[in-house]
Design a protein around this motif. Structure first.
Motif, PDB file in Angstrom:
ATOM      1  N   VAL A 366       0.860  -1.186   0.000  1.00 16.53           N
ATOM      2  CA  VAL A 366       0.000   0.000   0.000  1.00 16.53           C
ATOM      3  C   VAL A 366       0.893   1.231   0.000  1.00 16.53           C
ATOM      4  N   MET A 367       0.567   2.193  -0.874  1.00 16.16           N
ATOM      5  CA  MET A 367       1.265   3.473  -0.869  1.00 16.16           C
ATOM      6  C   MET A 367       0.254   4.543  -0.505  1.00 16.16           C
ATOM      7  N   ALA A 368       0.474   5.226   0.618  1.00 19.12           N
ATOM      8  CA  ALA A 368      -0.456   6.233   1.094  1.00 19.12           C
ATOM      9  C   ALA A 368       0.298   7.411   1.677  1.00 19.12           C
ATOM     10  N   ARG A 369      -0.066   8.608   1.233  1.00 24.21           N
ATOM     11  CA  ARG A 369       0.531   9.860   1.727  1.00 24.21           C
ATOM     12  C   ARG A 369       2.053   9.870   1.609  1.00 24.21           C
ATOM     13  N   GLY A 370       2.560   9.147   0.607  1.00 23.62           N
ATOM     14  CA  GLY A 370       3.993   9.119   0.346  1.00 23.62           C
ATOM     15  C   GLY A 370       4.741   7.994   1.004  1.00 23.62           C
ATOM     16  N   ALA A 371       4.073   7.173   1.822  1.00 24.27           N
ATOM     17  CA  ALA A 371       4.729   6.044   2.485  1.00 24.27           C
ATOM     18  C   ALA A 371       4.348   4.741   1.791  1.00 24.27           C
ATOM     19  N   SER A 372       5.336   3.927   1.473  1.00 29.36           N
ATOM     20  CA  SER A 372       5.100   2.608   0.894  1.00 29.36           C
ATOM     21  C   SER A 372       5.265   1.569   1.996  1.00 29.36           C
ATOM     22  N   GLU A 378       7.318  -8.984  10.995  1.00 27.50           N
ATOM     23  CA  GLU A 378       7.125  -8.231  12.240  1.00 27.50           C
ATOM     24  C   GLU A 378       5.820  -7.452  12.259  1.00 27.50           C
ATOM     25  N   GLY A 379       5.178  -7.306  11.084  1.00 22.80           N
ATOM     26  CA  GLY A 379       3.958  -6.524  10.991  1.00 22.80           C
ATOM     27  C   GLY A 379       3.996  -5.620   9.769  1.00 22.80           C
ATOM     28  N   LEU A 380       3.205  -4.556   9.772  1.00 20.92           N
ATOM     29  CA  LEU A 380       3.183  -3.608   8.658  1.00 20.92           C
ATOM     30  C   LEU A 380       4.412  -2.717   8.727  1.00 20.92           C
ATOM     31  N   THR A 408      -6.050   2.745  17.109  1.00 17.10           N
ATOM     32  CA  THR A 408      -6.758   1.560  16.616  1.00 17.10           C
ATOM     33  C   THR A 408      -5.756   0.579  16.030  1.00 17.10           C
ATOM     34  N   PRO A 409      -5.778  -0.691  16.453  1.00 19.25           N
ATOM     35  CA  PRO A 409      -4.852  -1.681  15.890  1.00 19.25           C
ATOM     36  C   PRO A 409      -5.059  -1.850  14.386  1.00 19.25           C
ATOM     37  N   ILE A 410      -3.954  -1.882  13.649  1.00 17.65           N
ATOM     38  CA  ILE A 410      -3.982  -2.074  12.197  1.00 17.65           C
ATOM     39  C   ILE A 410      -3.239  -3.374  11.899  1.00 17.65           C
ATOM     40  N   THR A 411      -3.943  -4.354  11.377  1.00 12.56           N
ATOM     41  CA  THR A 411      -3.333  -5.677  11.212  1.00 12.56           C
ATOM     42  C   THR A 411      -3.128  -6.094   9.763  1.00 12.56           C
ATOM     43  N   GLY A 412      -3.727  -5.391   8.819  1.00 14.09           N
ATOM     44  CA  GLY A 412      -3.581  -5.786   7.419  1.00 14.09           C
ATOM     45  C   GLY A 412      -3.500  -4.591   6.503  1.00 14.09           C
ATOM     46  N   LEU A 413      -3.139  -4.858   5.237  1.00 15.75           N
ATOM     47  CA  LEU A 413      -2.973  -3.791   4.261  1.00 15.75           C
ATOM     48  C   LEU A 413      -4.293  -3.097   3.936  1.00 15.75           C
TER      49      LEU A 413
END
Length: 442
Positions: A366-372, A378-380, A408-413
């Motif tokens: 996922v590419m969002a707000r300039g971060a890929s 280990e996770g995202l 909020t926990p984020i566990t997936g793309l």
């Protein structure tokens, strides 16, 4: 001048001892590769350089005072650096973004003692460049000098280079070195395709010009690599004139730089990625994913392809590709050489107008707000940050792990894309080197 901690010049003695052997007579001196001043009997580059020096200025940035001064909050100096006049008729000065950042007012000091107010035309964080304009009723009547600008693509490693600026509180200072390397990148989250030089560059040189031996501007000094203490260790970087003039033209026209895209998400090739892909090289840009319907997909590029050349320039890492795309007009066709499963391929990428979408979701990235970001063991994990993006400005770095967004926990793309894809402020709780760090994305 900022020391990159997250991110000896040519011997004069050698010139004095060795060159006269080639110039035992006046006729031989005229044929020497080093300019000879027959009247003084010395070898010198002063003739070409002296034409440029009056156009090298000191830039002072004034910001909000922390306390009252005679009952008023007057702006006070908060930083200073150097700059170069590249258009005397319009009073245009180019410097670094980090020299003017946070400023309310700006002054430009000339070598003849004059001082002028200046207004900020625009800045570009991705290349760390800024453009100022000298304020005066008639700039054309000020008798300003300007520096001739030449294309940095003609440079070769080993060429002489001269850095000019106002380092460490000193008056205008000239230092000499050589071009140590070209196409340097990987020093930070910006569009990088730096000239490396060993000419002495220190705090205060930021924004000053890097000149060739004829006194022509080939780059703008922007940062140093320091082993400790922030002093000069003989490794300095300059934004090449090839990038400089593109950015300056856009800033003068609209006050901002508008960049295109190709829809490909790039990561830098390193030893580990090379082993994973079964390659025998460690230089290149890996395509981590391709957005559906993008020009990268139309060009036939796929996840796992390794870009080795773009526009006939060798690719060191993702920064090389970002720099080439970052100064290309929309509609430009870029020739690309890539490796896929050990075989070389060629294609053409078209630079497109960026999508209005704030996030791009691929099969594994996922590419969002300039971060890929990709899903690692280990996770995202963030693996690349686009120069000049919201993510870069907020301080997000490659290697950061993102377990929480807005508590909020984020566990997936998919959850990540949904959270970052909308508008508004986001608070990321990231883990960096085992330590928690809070990142606020505007």
């Amino acid at each position: 001048m900022r020391s990159i901690i997250r991110a000896g010049g040519l011997s004069v003695l050698a010139l004095v001892v060795a060159v006269p052997l080639l110039a035992a007579t006046p006729a031989a001196a005229q044929q020497s590769p080093v300019p000879f001043d027959a009247q003084r009997g010395v070898f010198t580059f002063a003739t070409g350089l002296e034409r440029a020096l009056p156009a090298v200025v000191q830039v002072t940035t004034l910001g909000q005072s922390e306390g009252p001064s005679s009952g008023e909050n007057e702006p006070r100096p908060i930083s200073s650096g150097s700059g170069a006049i590249i258009d005397a008729r319009e009073g245009i000065v180019v410097t670094n973004n980090h020299v003017v950042e946070g400023g309310r007012k700006f002054t430009v000091d000339m070598t003849d003692g004059r001082i002028f107010d200046a207004v900020l035309i625009g800045t570009d964080k991705a290349t760390d460049l800024a453009v100022l304009k000298i304020e005066a009723p008639s700039v054309s009547g000020l008798g300003l000098s300007q520096i001739e600008v030449v294309n940095s693509d003609a440079l070769r490693t080993g060429d002489l280079a001269f850095a000019v600026g106002y380092p460490l509180g000193l008056d205008q200072t000239l230092t000499m070195g050589v071009i140590s390397g070209m196409g340097r990148s990987g020093m930070g989250d910006r569009i990088e395709d730096y000239i490396q030089t060993d000419a002495a560059v220190n705090s205060g040189n930021s924004g000053g010009p890097l000149l060739d031996s004829r006194g022509r501007l080939i780059g703008i000094n922007t940062s140093i690599l320091s082993g400790g203490g922030g002093g000069n260790d003989g490794i300095a970087f300059a934004v090449p004139s090839r990038i400089l003039m593109y950015v300056v033209a856009q800033l003068r026209e609209s006050g901002e730089v508008k960049r295109g895209t190709t829809g490909a998400i790039f990561g830098s090739l390193n030893a580990q990625r090379s082993r994973d892909l079964g390659l025998g090289i460690v230089r290149g840009a890996v395509i981590e994913d391709v957005a559906p319907g993008s020009s990268a997909e139309a060009a036939g590029l796929q996840r796992g392809d390794v870009i080795t050349r773009i526009q006939n320039r060798p690719v060191s890492n993702a920064g090389t590709v970002a720099a080439t795309i970052g100064i290309a007009e929309r509609g430009t066709r870029l020739d690309v050489v890539y490796l896929r499963e050990g075989h070389e391929g060629r294609t053409t990428l078209t630079v497109e107008t960026p999508s209005e979408r704030t996030s791009i979701t691929g099969a594994d990235v996922v590419m969002a707000r300039g971060a890929s970001v990709r899903l690692a063991s280990e996770g995202l994990q963030v693996f690349a940050v686009e120069g000049g993006s919201a993510a870069a400005a907020a301080g997000l770095q490659a290697g950061d792990l993102i377990p929480l967004i807005d508590d909020t926990p984020i566990t997936g793309l998919d959850a990540l894309a949904a959270s970052l894809g909308g508008e508004g402020r986001r608070v990321l709780s990231v883990v960096r080197g085992g330590e928690p760090v809070e990142i606020i994305l505007p």
